[in-house]
Structures are given as structure tokens and as C-alpha cells.
Design an enzyme around this catalytic site. Structure first.
Site, PDB file in Angstrom:
ATOM      1  N   TRP A   1      -4.324  23.960  17.040  1.00 24.60           N
ATOM      2  CA  TRP A   1      -3.996  22.704  17.709  1.00 24.60           C
ATOM      3  C   TRP A   1      -4.199  21.657  16.621  1.00 24.60           C
ATOM      4  O   TRP A   1      -5.326  21.266  16.316  1.00 24.60           O
ATOM      5  CB  TRP A   1      -4.938  22.455  18.885  1.00 24.60           C
ATOM      6  CG  TRP A   1      -4.660  21.176  19.600  1.00 24.60           C
ATOM      7  CD1 TRP A   1      -5.282  19.979  19.433  1.00 24.60           C
ATOM      8  CD2 TRP A   1      -3.652  20.935  20.583  1.00 24.60           C
ATOM      9  NE1 TRP A   1      -4.746  19.035  20.247  1.00 24.60           N
ATOM     10  CE2 TRP A   1      -3.740  19.582  20.959  1.00 24.60           C
ATOM     11  CE3 TRP A   1      -2.704  21.724  21.173  1.00 24.60           C
ATOM     12  CZ2 TRP A   1      -2.884  19.024  21.919  1.00 24.60           C
ATOM     13  CZ3 TRP A   1      -1.862  21.167  22.119  1.00 24.60           C
ATOM     14  CH2 TRP A   1      -1.957  19.829  22.485  1.00 24.60           C
TER      15      TRP A   1
ATOM     16  N   LYS B   1       4.344  18.801  33.247  1.00 31.18           N
ATOM     17  CA  LYS B   1       3.319  18.243  32.355  1.00 31.18           C
ATOM     18  C   LYS B   1       3.934  17.203  31.427  1.00 31.18           C
ATOM     19  O   LYS B   1       3.306  16.224  31.091  1.00 31.18           O
ATOM     20  CB  LYS B   1       2.669  19.351  31.527  1.00 31.18           C
ATOM     21  CG  LYS B   1       1.535  18.861  30.630  1.00 31.18           C
ATOM     22  CD  LYS B   1       0.437  18.172  31.408  1.00 31.18           C
ATOM     23  CE  LYS B   1      -0.607  17.497  30.523  1.00 31.18           C
ATOM     24  NZ  LYS B   1      -1.534  16.654  31.288  1.00 31.18           N
TER      25      LYS B   1
ATOM     26  N   CYS C   1      -8.768  24.413  18.607  1.00 33.02           N
ATOM     27  CA  CYS C   1      -8.029  25.604  18.187  1.00 33.02           C
ATOM     28  C   CYS C   1      -8.775  26.818  18.727  1.00 33.02           C
ATOM     29  O   CYS C   1      -9.855  26.705  19.291  1.00 33.02           O
ATOM     30  CB  CYS C   1      -7.996  25.698  16.669  1.00 33.02           C
ATOM     31  SG  CYS C   1      -7.388  24.234  15.870  1.00 33.02           S
TER      32      CYS C   1
ATOM     33  N   HIS D   1      -3.131 -10.583  50.547  1.00 29.55           N
ATOM     34  CA  HIS D   1      -1.669 -10.846  50.452  1.00 29.55           C
ATOM     35  C   HIS D   1      -0.866  -9.694  50.999  1.00 29.55           C
ATOM     36  O   HIS D   1       0.270  -9.476  50.593  1.00 29.55           O
ATOM     37  CB  HIS D   1      -1.316 -11.142  48.992  1.00 29.55           C
ATOM     38  CG  HIS D   1      -2.084 -12.293  48.438  1.00 29.55           C
ATOM     39  ND1 HIS D   1      -1.772 -13.607  48.707  1.00 29.55           N
ATOM     40  CD2 HIS D   1      -3.211 -12.327  47.692  1.00 29.55           C
ATOM     41  CE1 HIS D   1      -2.655 -14.397  48.112  1.00 29.55           C
ATOM     42  NE2 HIS D   1      -3.540 -13.663  47.486  1.00 29.55           N
TER      43      HIS D   1
ATOM     44  N   ARG E   1      -5.844  27.159  24.018  1.00 30.62           N
ATOM     45  CA  ARG E   1      -6.625  26.225  23.194  1.00 30.62           C
ATOM     46  C   ARG E   1      -5.778  25.560  22.115  1.00 30.62           C
ATOM     47  O   ARG E   1      -6.212  24.634  21.438  1.00 30.62           O
ATOM     48  CB  ARG E   1      -7.799  26.958  22.524  1.00 30.62           C
ATOM     49  CG  ARG E   1      -8.801  27.571  23.470  1.00 30.62           C
ATOM     50  CD  ARG E   1      -9.893  28.296  22.705  1.00 30.62           C
ATOM     51  NE  ARG E   1     -10.621  27.376  21.849  1.00 30.62           N
ATOM     52  CZ  ARG E   1     -11.640  26.626  22.271  1.00 30.62           C
ATOM     53  NH1 ARG E   1     -12.001  26.694  23.534  1.00 30.62           N
ATOM     54  NH2 ARG E   1     -12.260  25.807  21.467  1.00 30.62           N
TER      55      ARG E   1
ATOM     56  N   LYS F   1      -3.916   9.769  40.640  1.00 33.08           N
ATOM     57  CA  LYS F   1      -4.561  11.097  40.633  1.00 33.08           C
ATOM     58  C   LYS F   1      -4.517  11.709  42.030  1.00 33.08           C
ATOM     59  O   LYS F   1      -4.157  12.863  42.197  1.00 33.08           O
ATOM     60  CB  LYS F   1      -6.009  10.975  40.153  1.00 33.08           C
ATOM     61  CG  LYS F   1      -6.160  10.813  38.655  1.00 33.08           C
ATOM     62  CD  LYS F   1      -5.995  12.092  37.912  1.00 33.08           C
ATOM     63  CE  LYS F   1      -4.869  12.263  36.934  1.00 33.08           C
ATOM     64  NZ  LYS F   1      -4.065  11.275  36.432  1.00 33.08           N
TER      65      LYS F   1
ATOM     66  N   ASN G   1     -12.226  25.936  13.684  1.00 37.06           N
ATOM     67  CA  ASN G   1     -11.920  25.042  14.798  1.00 37.06           C
ATOM     68  C   ASN G   1     -12.871  23.874  14.677  1.00 37.06           C
ATOM     69  O   ASN G   1     -14.082  24.045  14.660  1.00 37.06           O
ATOM     70  CB  ASN G   1     -12.127  25.747  16.147  1.00 37.06           C
ATOM     71  CG  ASN G   1     -12.007  24.771  17.310  1.00 37.06           C
ATOM     72  OD1 ASN G   1     -11.226  23.824  17.231  1.00 37.06           O
ATOM     73  ND2 ASN G   1     -12.791  24.986  18.354  1.00 37.06           N
ATOM     74  N   GLY G   2     -12.324  22.656  14.555  1.00 35.25           N
ATOM     75  CA  GLY G   2     -13.178  21.476  14.471  1.00 35.25           C
ATOM     76  C   GLY G   2     -12.552  20.452  13.539  1.00 35.25           C
ATOM     77  O   GLY G   2     -11.371  20.519  13.227  1.00 35.25           O
TER      78      GLY G   2
ATOM     79  N   GLU H   1      -5.003   4.203  38.609  1.00 36.09           N
ATOM     80  CA  GLU H   1      -5.150   5.589  38.133  1.00 36.09           C
ATOM     81  C   GLU H   1      -5.762   6.469  39.218  1.00 36.09           C
ATOM     82  O   GLU H   1      -5.325   7.593  39.443  1.00 36.09           O
ATOM     83  CB  GLU H   1      -5.997   5.616  36.855  1.00 36.09           C
ATOM     84  CG  GLU H   1      -6.347   6.981  36.316  1.00 36.09           C
ATOM     85  CD  GLU H   1      -5.147   7.849  35.961  1.00 36.09           C
ATOM     86  OE1 GLU H   1      -4.007   7.348  35.948  1.00 36.09           O
ATOM     87  OE2 GLU H   1      -5.347   9.065  35.743  1.00 36.09           O
TER      88      GLU H   1
ATOM     89  N   GLU I   1      -0.837  12.624  43.172  1.00 38.64           N
ATOM     90  CA  GLU I   1      -0.120  13.702  42.453  1.00 38.64           C
ATOM     91  C   GLU I   1      -0.827  15.046  42.636  1.00 38.64           C
ATOM     92  O   GLU I   1      -0.213  16.095  42.455  1.00 38.64           O
ATOM     93  CB  GLU I   1       0.041  13.369  40.985  1.00 38.64           C
ATOM     94  CG  GLU I   1      -1.223  13.327  40.165  1.00 38.64           C
ATOM     95  CD  GLU I   1      -0.917  13.129  38.670  1.00 38.64           C
ATOM     96  OE1 GLU I   1       0.158  13.540  38.200  1.00 38.64           O
ATOM     97  OE2 GLU I   1      -1.771  12.575  37.978  1.00 38.64           O
TER      98      GLU I   1
HETATM   99  C1  AGP Z   1      -0.544  11.774  34.917  1.00 39.26           C
HETATM  100  O1  AGP Z   1      -1.557  12.522  35.551  1.00 39.26           O
HETATM  101  C2  AGP Z   1       0.809  12.423  35.017  1.00 39.26           C
HETATM  102  N1  AGP Z   1       0.789  13.755  34.563  1.00 39.26           N
HETATM  103  C3  AGP Z   1       1.912  11.566  34.399  1.00 39.26           C
HETATM  104  O2  AGP Z   1       1.877  10.299  35.009  1.00 39.26           O
HETATM  105  C4  AGP Z   1       1.811  11.356  32.877  1.00 39.26           C
HETATM  106  O3  AGP Z   1       0.722  10.508  32.571  1.00 39.26           O
HETATM  107  C5  AGP Z   1       3.121  10.697  32.401  1.00 39.26           C
HETATM  108  O4  AGP Z   1       4.191  11.579  32.661  1.00 39.26           O
HETATM  109  C6  AGP Z   1       3.092  10.357  30.899  1.00 39.26           C
HETATM  110  O5  AGP Z   1       2.976  11.520  30.146  1.00 39.26           O
HETATM  111  P1  AGP Z   1       2.670  11.363  28.558  1.00 39.26           P
HETATM  112  O6  AGP Z   1       1.322  10.707  28.459  1.00 39.26           O
HETATM  113  O7  AGP Z   1       2.691  12.761  28.040  1.00 39.26           O
HETATM  114  O8  AGP Z   1       3.740  10.507  27.980  1.00 39.26           O
END
Ligand code: AGP
Length: 608
Positions: free
Chosen positions: A74, A603, A2, A504, A27, A485, A98-99, A481, A488
Site C-alpha cells: 500500500w 466504495k 502493507c 427555520h 492490507r 453515516k 510495513n511502516g 457526516e 448510508e
Molecule cells: C462516505 O461514507 C461515502 N462512501 C461517500 O460519500 C464518499 O465519501 C464519496 O463517494 C467520496 O469518495 P472519495 O473520498 O473516494 O472521493
């Protein structure tokens, strides 16, 4: 996480607090509030929603005050609501926090027995009543000291007492708190951006320190009251940089926040000395856990990678079959799931459409549902039968980093706790697994400290247009992953593969340009991965290896070598993931990409 702020001086504290909260909104932004001295005492105004909503309820009469405190929330305990919003009040004591107060339930029970009435679901309110209890006989700063002696947890506090006009007391332990020094005016905040427009002269409080602010100045002491001489630092950040606490991007800040995010997610949830996990934190009844013949885990994107890691952990430790699905597949494949199943839906935002739909489908078919989520009050957390919150704080960068590693921590706790319940993990083993968690934040710090090594590798490879990521076992999802990363953030095509799959097909891609990233920690699959490295090397391929510290055998066979500290085979996945986050970040920056808001992405994907 927060944002808190306090001001005392000659200007209008109300407008300064509102402006400061706006700068702290990154935050946390599910509710906000302000408390200010007026002629009759202290008035509190608060609301759910964003700071603009708080502006609206202040704008009506534009109150003037010279001392005020404020908070943007938050939520960690208690849904986002007006009664849970800060500031909280107990008679003349008003507080913003905050905590996380770890022992708030015990304290709450004791205070209720003593006749205190609670109006919120928060842990913070406990602190408020505790301080009020002592404020009757002591000045505010001593009342705060006495109250905190009974408290376990993390806190950054700003506290005022209606009977001590113009005074603000601040304390920090495991949550940041800074003091701004002006000309006859003083600021207290979670972070510098809150008052950067008024002062660049900052005192950074350390854990266990208290500041008492009045119009005459600030006094810093330890919690025992011993005076502390603090350096005044002049910060040169721009306000925009300051919101990122001096980091160039939110993504880098959030990568670096992972030690704190992991520590906050762990706090109060496990007891290494007895080998016990606090399974109440998962909210699923013990009989439902015992009854579950099968566990389904569903998610999207990075959260799906965490789900895959969860499978390895839960099957290995609790010996319960786990099926992992990408949520957009699960929701349409007519899954064989029912009352003897548990569905775990992992989602940082709690709003991902496919994950919500999968969770609803599982519930419709009779399964119990558990959401592992980072946003209190989000749709997923409200619709699931139970929720486990990762306390990583708001994740602003589109690329998920600290949410991912805290999801893995949650799954690890769940796997150990379920294993204890099922009797497949004995107390000694559990103590070992949980003791390893105590060291995890420090090990993550060590990995991050090698960021300059990773940046140097990025400088040599950022012009390449294809990458392969390989790992075995629990590091196969980490390979996925790492590839996600990179693609994207930098728009480079990258693929993650189980390294046993090389022969394969993917090995056809190997040439003297293509970098192959191998995750190769010590363990029962180490030799297998080593031979996969040889397969690539013998075809002239370039090797980037992420391995254990001091592993000369791997580094001698690699073009680039990144070392991480050793830990158990489950938690090593977290230590392996962090260099890949940093590699993607630096390559993205070097390619001039908008790493916080990559093209075409959002996001939270709230549509199908
Ligand atoms: C990951 O870096 C991406 N932003 C995306 O794959 C994300 O993980 C996915 O959209 C799931 O989002 P969520 O965890 O909010 O459900």
C-alpha cells in the site's frame, strides 16, 4: 499499510507465501513481490497489480524453496511500480517492510555519499542498505539491530541474508507483526490470516521486539538482545474473521484503527517543540501559498464534510478566504478561479469522477491544485500539482471513517502551517495546536473505549425511521457526516443541520419519537446549542447529546448522553465524529444491513 509474510520450514515456501499474501491483500494491493532461497542464493520476483499478477509470474516455473518472504504493498513513498515494489535488495540482504521511515531522506543522503546506489523511491530501500552495511561484520540479527539504531519511524520487517540460508529476522515497532508456530515450520506475518490454514498457535510481538526464525525454532528478544518470554496464543478465528483481525466487519475494524491511522498520518509531519509544520509534505511552493488570495476546497460525500471543516480551520487560523463546493456543482458552475487561487481536492480513493473533473477544471483555469488523498498513484494524486497522502491504509468498508478523520488531521496541519507562513499564527499558538495533536490518538482511543455505551443507545433507537443531527460551527459538518453515516449504513432517513436553523423549519419534525442528535462541546457556541436543545426538549423531543466528559448540565437535559474528552475546538470535531460512526454502525447491524457493502453504493464513484 502493507502486508508482509515470511516462512521457513519443510513445505514449499513459495506457495505458502503466495497464499498468505492473498489473505493479506486487504492490507494493500497496488504491487506485490516474493523473495525465496534457491540453489544459487536468493531470487526476487515482483510486479505491480494484485496478488493474482504475482501468481502469474510464479506459475510459469513453479519454483520450490523452503524459506521465503513476501509483501503486498500500500504505497506511502513512491508510486506503485515494479522498482518500488518489495522485496528490496542490497547485495545479499533482502527485506520487506510495513511502516514509514521518518528520517529516510537524511539516511538516504548519507548512504549515497557512502557510495550506495538506489533503485527505488521508497523509504524501505534505505533500511536495506543500512542493514547490508553492517551485515559484512555481524550476523543478520545484529546487523538489523545496529541499523535500526539509526532509524526513526514505524516498521514491521522481515529480513533475510543470502549468506545465512533458512534464517528470517523479524522486528516490530508501531506496525503489527505476529509469529505462527508449526511443526518444524515457522511463519511471520502482519496479521494472523496469512498462515491461519497452517497454524493457530500465535506469538503476538510487541513494539521493540525481534524474532529470529530458523528451521530449529524461534527466538524472541528485545532490540538490545535480551531474551523475551512470550505467551503462545491459540486463535479460534475463521479465516474470513481473521482478515478483519477478529472484527465482525471492516467498518468496525477501520473505526477502531483510527488512532493508528491518525498517528501514521501525523508521523514526521510536525514539530511541536518549534511550532513548525513540515509544509514540504503538501508539495505546494511557499511562494504559491503566499500568493494564494483564495482557497477552494472541493470533494464529494464524506470528503466534502471534511472540506467544510477545512474551511473553518483555514479561515480561522490562516485568515485566507475559503470557498467549499460539492465537486459535481463546482465543475459546472463556471467558478471564478484563477492563478491567484489554490484548489484542494479531497478524495479517499483518488478516483471519484466528479472530484477529478473539478480538479481538472481548476487546473484548466490556472489554479494550483493540491490533492488530499489516501491512495498513492491514484488518478487524483497523479494529476494534481501536489498531493498530501493520508496514511490511513486501505479503507475497505464503503462508509468512510478513518479516511475522514485523517483528512481532517491533514487539513489541520495545513491550516496551522499556512497560518505560520502568513504570520496569523504565532509560534506559541502553533506549539499549542501541535502539542494537542500529540494527544489526539490517545483521545480517540478513549472515545472508542466507550463503544459499549453507544451500542446500548443503538439498541434503543434502531427501529426509529428518522433522525436529526445538529451542530454549530465546525460541528455542523460533523452533524452532516453523522447523518450521512446513518443513512448510508442503516437506510434510515437522517438530516444534518446547523442547530441555529432549527427554528427555520426542521423543528416542525420534532415529536416524542424523533431522536435529535446534538453535538455540544464546550466553546463559544456552547450556550447557543444548549438553548437549541431546550427548544427541542420543550416540544417533547428526544435528545442524544455528544458532549465533553463530566458535562452534567448537558447530560441532565438529554435522554442519552455520550461523553468525549476535551481538546481544542478544531480537533474536537474528530472526537465528536467517532461516536456517530459507531452509532451508525451498531444501528446498521441491528437492522440487519450489510454495513461493509450497503445497497446501491460503491466504495469509489468513478462515474458521474
Ligand atoms: C462516505 O461514507 C461515502 N462512501 C461517500 O460519500 C464518499 O465519501 C464519496 O463517494 C467520496 O469518495 P472519495 O473520498 O473516494 O472521493
Amino acid at each position: 499499510m502493507c502486508g508482509i509474510i515470511g516462512y521457513t520450514g519443510k513445505k514449499n515456501a513459495v506457495s505458502i507465501i503466495l497464499e498468505g499474501l492473498k489473505r493479506l491483500e486487504y492490507r494493500g494491493y497496488d504491487s506485490a513481490g516474493i523473495a525465496f532461497f534457491n540453489e544459487s542464493g536468493v531470487e526476487i520476483r515482483k510486479c505491480t497489480g494484485k496478488i493474482k499478477d504475482l501468481y502469474a509470474i510464479i506459475d510459469s516455473d513453479k519454483p520450490f524453496s523452503t524459506t521465503a518472504i513476501g509483501h503486498t504493498r500500500w504505497a506511502t513513498h513512491g508510486k506503485p511500480s515494479e522498482e518500488n515494489a518489495h522485496p528490496h535488495r542490497s547485495d545479499g540482504i533482502i527485506i520487506v517492510h510495513n511502516g514509514i521511515i521518518e528520517n529516510y531522506l537524511q539516511l538516504k543522503k548519507k548512504l549515497i555519499d557512502e557510495g550506495y546506489k538506489f533503485t527505488s523511491e521508497t523509504d524501505t530501500e534505505v533500511l536495506c542498505h543500512l542493514i547490508e552495511k553492517y551485515a559484512a561484520d555481524y550476523p543478520l540479527e545484529d546487523a538489523v539491530r545496529k541499523a535500526l539504531k539509526e532509524v526513526r519511524g514505524a516498521y514491521a520487517l522481515a529480513v533475510i541474508n543470502e549468506k545465512e540460508r533458512g534464517k528470517i529476522v523479524g522486528v516490530r515497532k508501531d506496525s503489527p507483526l505476529v509469529v505462527g508456530l508449526g511443526d518444524g515450520e515457522f511463519f511471520l506475518a502482519s496479521d494472523v490470516p496469512a498462515f491461519l490454514n497452517y497454524s493457530r498457535d500465535v506469538i503476538f510481538l510487541d513494539d521493540g521486539e525481534m524474532v529470529v526464525m530458523t528451521g530449529d525454532g524461534v527466538v524472541v528478544t528485545t532490540l538490545d538482545g535480551a531474551p523475551v518470554q512470550k505467551e503462545v496464543v491459540s486463535v479460534s478465528w475463521s479465516p474470513a474473521m481473521a482478515e478483519k483481525s477478529g472484527y465482525k466487519h471492516f467498518m468496525l475494524k477501520e473505526i477502531y484503527e483510527q488512532p493508528r491511522a491518525i498517528a501514521d498520518t501525523l508521523r514526521g509531519r510536525f514539530y511541536p517543540e518549534s511550532g513548525q509544520v513540515n509544509m514540504d509534505e503538501f508539495g505546494i511552493k511557499e511562494e504559491d501559498l503566499r500568493k494564494a488570495q483564495k482557497i477552494f476546497i472541493t470533494a464529494c460525500g464524506t470528503s466534502w464534510h471534511a472540506a467544510l471543516i477545512g474551511k473553518y480551520m483555514i479561515e480561522e487560523l490562516a485568515r485566507v478566504p475559503v470557498e467549499v463546493d460539492i465537486a459535481s456543482e463546482f465543475r459546472y458552475r463556471n467558478p471564478v478561479i484563477g492563478q491567484d487561487s489554490l484548489l484542494v481536492a479531497i478524495t479517499q480513493s483518488g478516483e471519484t469522477a466528479d472530484t477529478l473533473a473539478a480538479q481538472r477544471e481548476a487546473k484548466r483555469l490556472g489554479a494550483k491544485t493540491l490533492s488530499i488523498c489516501n491512495v498513492v498513484g491514484s488518478t487524483a494524486s497523479r494529476e494534481a500539482d501536489a498531493v498530501f497522502y493520508t496514511h490511513s491504509g486501505p479503507e475497505i468498508g464503503v462508509a468512510s471513517t478513518k479516511a475522514f478523520t485523517t483528512q481532517i488531521v491533514g487539513l489541520y496541519l495545513f491550516a496551522v502551517g499556512l497560518g505560520r507562513l502568513k504570520g496569523t499564527v504565532n509560534a506559541d499558538s502553533a506549539m499549542g495546536f501541535l502539542k494537542d495533536l500529540l494527544f489526539l490518538p490517545g483521545l480517540v482511543e478513549k472515545v472508542i473505549a466507550a463503544d459499549n455505551v453507544i451500542e446500548r443507545i443503538a439498541k434503543e433507537l434502531f427501529k426509529v425511521n428518522d433522525f436529526l443531527y445538529m451542530g454549530r460551527g465546525i460541528n455542523y459538518p460533523i452533524a452532516l457526516e453523522g447523518a450521512l453515516k446513518l443513512k448510508e449504513i442503516s437506510y434510515i432517513h437522517a438530516e444534518g443541520y446547523p442547530s441555529g436553523e432549527m427554528k427555520h423549519g426542521p423543528i416542525a419534525l420534532v415529536d416524542e419519537v424523533l431522536p435529535s442528535v446534538f453535538l455540544v462541546p464546550k466553546g463559544r457556541l456552547y450556550d447557543k446549542v444548549l438553548s437549541n436543545i431546550e427548544e427541542v426538549k420543550s416540544r417533547g423531543g428526544r435528545i442524544i447529546a455528544v458532549t465533553d466528559e463530566g458535562n452534567k448540565e448537558v447530560c441532565s437535559r438529554s435522554d442519552y448522553c455520550i461523553s468525549v474528552p476535551e481538546t481544542n475546538s478544531f480537533l474536537s470535531a474528530i472526537l465528536m465524529a467517532i461516536p456517530l460512526q459507531l452509532l451508525a454502525y451498531h444501528i446498521g447491524v441491528l437492522r440487519g444491513c450489510d454495513v461493509d457493502q450497503p445497497r446501491n453504493l460503491a466504495k469509489s464513484v468513478t462515474v458521474e
